[in-house]
Design a protein around this motif. Structure first.
Motif, PDB file in Angstrom:
ATOM      1  N   GLU A  78       7.180  -5.431   7.577  1.00 31.61           N
ATOM      2  CA  GLU A  78       8.134  -6.616   6.980  1.00 31.61           C
ATOM      3  C   GLU A  78       9.002  -6.452   5.703  1.00 31.61           C
ATOM      4  OE1 GLU A  78       5.169  -5.299   3.041  1.00 31.61           O
ATOM      5  OE2 GLU A  78       3.981  -6.278   4.283  1.00 31.61           O
ATOM      6  N   ARG A  79       9.148  -7.298   5.634  1.00 30.36           N
ATOM      7  CA  ARG A  79      10.828  -6.938   4.720  1.00 30.36           C
ATOM      8  C   ARG A  79      10.985  -5.797   3.150  1.00 30.36           C
ATOM      9  NH1 ARG A  79      10.733 -12.852   4.745  1.00 30.36           N
ATOM     10  NH2 ARG A  79      12.096 -13.333   6.829  1.00 30.36           N
ATOM     11  N   GLY A  80       9.478  -6.102   2.855  1.00 36.10           N
ATOM     12  CA  GLY A  80       9.122  -4.814   1.588  1.00 36.10           C
ATOM     13  C   GLY A  80       9.776  -3.702   1.617  1.00 36.10           C
ATOM     14  N   GLN A  81       9.222  -3.239   3.246  1.00 39.21           N
ATOM     15  CA  GLN A  81       9.871  -2.226   3.864  1.00 39.21           C
ATOM     16  C   GLN A  81      11.189  -1.511   4.027  1.00 39.21           C
ATOM     17  OE1 GLN A  81       6.869  -1.801   7.073  1.00 39.21           O
ATOM     18  NE2 GLN A  81       4.874  -1.067   6.035  1.00 39.21           N
ATOM     19  N   LEU A  82      12.515  -2.413   4.327  1.00 40.27           N
ATOM     20  CA  LEU A  82      13.254  -2.282   4.809  1.00 40.27           C
ATOM     21  C   LEU A  82      13.932  -1.762   4.069  1.00 40.27           C
ATOM     22  CD1 LEU A  82      14.522  -5.690   6.497  1.00 40.27           C
ATOM     23  CD2 LEU A  82      14.967  -3.721   7.477  1.00 40.27           C
ATOM     24  N   PRO A  83      14.661  -1.467   2.898  1.00 40.40           N
ATOM     25  CA  PRO A  83      15.082  -1.308   1.541  1.00 40.40           C
ATOM     26  C   PRO A  83      14.320   0.800   2.049  1.00 40.40           C
ATOM     27  CG  PRO A  83      14.293  -2.678   0.072  1.00 40.40           C
ATOM     28  CD  PRO A  83      13.154  -2.829   1.896  1.00 40.40           C
ATOM     29  N   LEU A  84      13.708   1.112   1.742  1.00 41.46           N
ATOM     30  CA  LEU A  84      13.171   2.471   1.939  1.00 41.46           C
ATOM     31  C   LEU A  84      13.716   2.763   3.489  1.00 41.46           C
ATOM     32  CD1 LEU A  84      11.948   5.327   0.818  1.00 41.46           C
ATOM     33  CD2 LEU A  84       9.893   4.085   2.051  1.00 41.46           C
ATOM     34  N   ALA A  85      13.482   1.890   4.404  1.00 44.61           N
ATOM     35  CA  ALA A  85      14.028   2.864   5.535  1.00 44.61           C
ATOM     36  C   ALA A  85      15.559   2.517   5.542  1.00 44.61           C
ATOM     37  CB  ALA A  85      13.820   1.790   7.045  1.00 44.61           C
ATOM     38  N   THR A 133      16.856   2.990   2.949  1.00 38.23           N
ATOM     39  CA  THR A 133      18.002   4.331   1.621  1.00 38.23           C
ATOM     40  C   THR A 133      17.734   5.639   3.398  1.00 38.23           C
ATOM     41  OG1 THR A 133      16.645   2.748   0.089  1.00 38.23           O
ATOM     42  CG2 THR A 133      17.449   5.389   0.200  1.00 38.23           C
ATOM     43  N   GLU A 134      16.603   5.718   3.866  1.00 35.57           N
ATOM     44  CA  GLU A 134      16.785   7.093   4.721  1.00 35.57           C
ATOM     45  C   GLU A 134      17.678   6.914   5.095  1.00 35.57           C
ATOM     46  OE1 GLU A 134      12.615   6.557   6.094  1.00 35.57           O
ATOM     47  OE2 GLU A 134      11.646   7.863   3.973  1.00 35.57           O
ATOM     48  N   LEU A 175      20.702  -7.190   6.687  1.00 34.24           N
ATOM     49  CA  LEU A 175      22.120  -6.921   5.256  1.00 34.24           C
ATOM     50  C   LEU A 175      21.661  -7.427   4.456  1.00 34.24           C
ATOM     51  CD1 LEU A 175      24.796  -8.958   7.536  1.00 34.24           C
ATOM     52  CD2 LEU A 175      24.394  -6.311   7.461  1.00 34.24           C
ATOM     53  N   THR A 176      21.066  -8.028   3.916  1.00 36.13           N
ATOM     54  CA  THR A 176      20.478  -8.255   2.298  1.00 36.13           C
ATOM     55  C   THR A 176      19.716  -7.282   1.875  1.00 36.13           C
ATOM     56  OG1 THR A 176      19.238 -10.738   2.780  1.00 36.13           O
ATOM     57  CG2 THR A 176      18.466 -10.052   1.154  1.00 36.13           C
ATOM     58  N   CYS A 177      19.268  -6.398   2.346  1.00 33.79           N
ATOM     59  CA  CYS A 177      18.235  -5.436   1.408  1.00 33.79           C
ATOM     60  C   CYS A 177      19.554  -3.984   1.511  1.00 33.79           C
ATOM     61  CB  CYS A 177      16.766  -4.740   2.602  1.00 33.79           C
ATOM     62  SG  CYS A 177      15.871  -6.389   2.359  1.00 33.79           S
ATOM     63  N   GLY A 178      20.366  -4.724   2.453  1.00 30.39           N
ATOM     64  CA  GLY A 178      20.963  -2.726   2.514  1.00 30.39           C
ATOM     65  C   GLY A 178      23.104  -3.045   1.651  1.00 30.39           C
TER      66      GLY A 178
END
Length: 344
Positions: free
Chosen positions: A67-74, A76-77, A99-102
């Motif tokens: 889900e989108r909510g998991q993208l920031p953590l991925a 960031t890693e 691109l939005t989360c990054g």
């Protein structure tokens, strides 16, 4: 990543505790393999039912956020690992989400980006000249031996939430929203990419030619467009209701599916085409406009092609950004950071 973004409250936020504003930098030695981060969307159309080789080599790190909510953590890693290449395995919607989360993670210091065309629509890869059969290994090889294409995505923010921005490449409203809905039906019939553009384009043309002004395709949507930092009102030709626009289309891409050229001779940066409630006679000329064969006196006919550093949009209907519907409201559209995309 299968839930549409209908409200900006759904846009994933980066946890301040894990926020990384700058990538870990390193200089690769000659012949050293690049560190690669892959965002793999198994729900993308061309990934359905397919396996993805997750054991390529130790320098390739693969994340499959559900889900989108998991993208920031991925992401960031990936940033902490100092990746040299970010590979997006999915369609235009997956690119928009990454691109939005990054934005909050990479800022203006993004790694090189490669996109594997695996979605129902892949307008970005058409612009980049990426073949349909491009593989992860092809993308990795192209990092050192391919070319670079520089593009700046649009960033879309609600007027009341200027710090919450969604990034994407194709924005449309009015008849474009109807065309996107028709495109979903075309997908069910097996039409994708350029074929969808052709099918929905023909249907929209027929509706506009033979329907009355009350028809949703010709009526469009109530919208006010303000140009530049001064928010100067976009001119109106006087055709139809001055508070309405039959269609709005904006993009920072330079080549579009099916070879269409809605912006005429304009290529670089943020470009718009706005169509007033034009006459049937002018509607019949639209195919020539899309092919770039007709350019003179279009503004007087109700077709406005222009470039802008930024623009505002106050709209009373949904609009579309890279295939997803966003609610009516007031928005500011600007250009995001310049990104380096890897191409063959």
């Amino acid at each position: 990543m299968a839930t549409p973004i209908y409200e900006f409250a759904h846009v994933p936020r980066v946890d301040p505790a894990t926020k990384t504003r700058a990538r870990a930098r390193r200089v690769r030695d000659a012949g050293q393999a690049p560190t690669v981060g892959v965002i793999y969307n198994p729900r993308s159309h061309r990934n359905l039912g397919a396996d993805f080789d997750c054991g390529l080599c130790p320098h390739v790190h693969i994340a499959q956020p559900r889900e989108r909510g998991q993208l920031p953590l991925a992401l960031t890693e990936f940033a902490e690992k100092g990746i040299d290449l970010l590979v997006i395995n999915g369609g235009d919607g997956t690119v928009r989400d990454v691109l939005t989360c990054g934005q909050a993670i990479f800022g203006d210091d993004w790694p090189a980006i490669a996109v594997l065309p695996k979605g129902k629509t892949n307008a970005l890869t058409v612009d980049l000249g990426i073949p349909d059969d491009w593989t992860l290994q092809d993308a990795i090889d192209a990092l050192d031996h391919g070319s670079r294409v520089w593009r700046r995505p649009m960033t879309v923010a609600r007027a009341e939430e200027p710090d919450s921005r969604v990034a994407g490449f194709i924005l449309g409203a009015g008849a474009f929203t109807k065309a996107t809905q028709a495109g979903q039906s075309a997908h069910k019939l097996g039409a994708f990419d350029s074929m969808v553009v052709a099918v929905t384009g023909v249907w929209a043309l027929l509706q506009s030619l033979f329907a009355g002004r009350g028809n949703a395709w010709r009526k469009g949507a109530g919208m006010r467009i303000g140009l530049g930092a001064a928010d100067a009102p976009m001119a109106h030709s006087g055709h139809g209701d001055p508070a309405m626009r039959q269609l709005l289309f904006a993009s920072t891409l330079e080549r579009l599916p099916a070879g269409i050229k809605p912006f005429g001779a304009l290529k670089n940066g943020l470009k718009l085409v706005a169509v007033d409630q034009i006459s049937r006679r002018t509607t019949a000329l639209v195919p020539l406009v899309l092919m770039g064969k007709l350019r003179g006196s279009l503004r007087e006919r109700g077709i406005h092609q222009l470039a802008a550093t930024q623009f505002s949009l106050d709209i009373d209907d949904q609009f579309i950004l890279d295939g997803e519907a966003f609610p009516a409201g007031e928005y500011r559209i600007e250009q995001g950071p310049e990104l380096a995309f890897v191409a063959p």
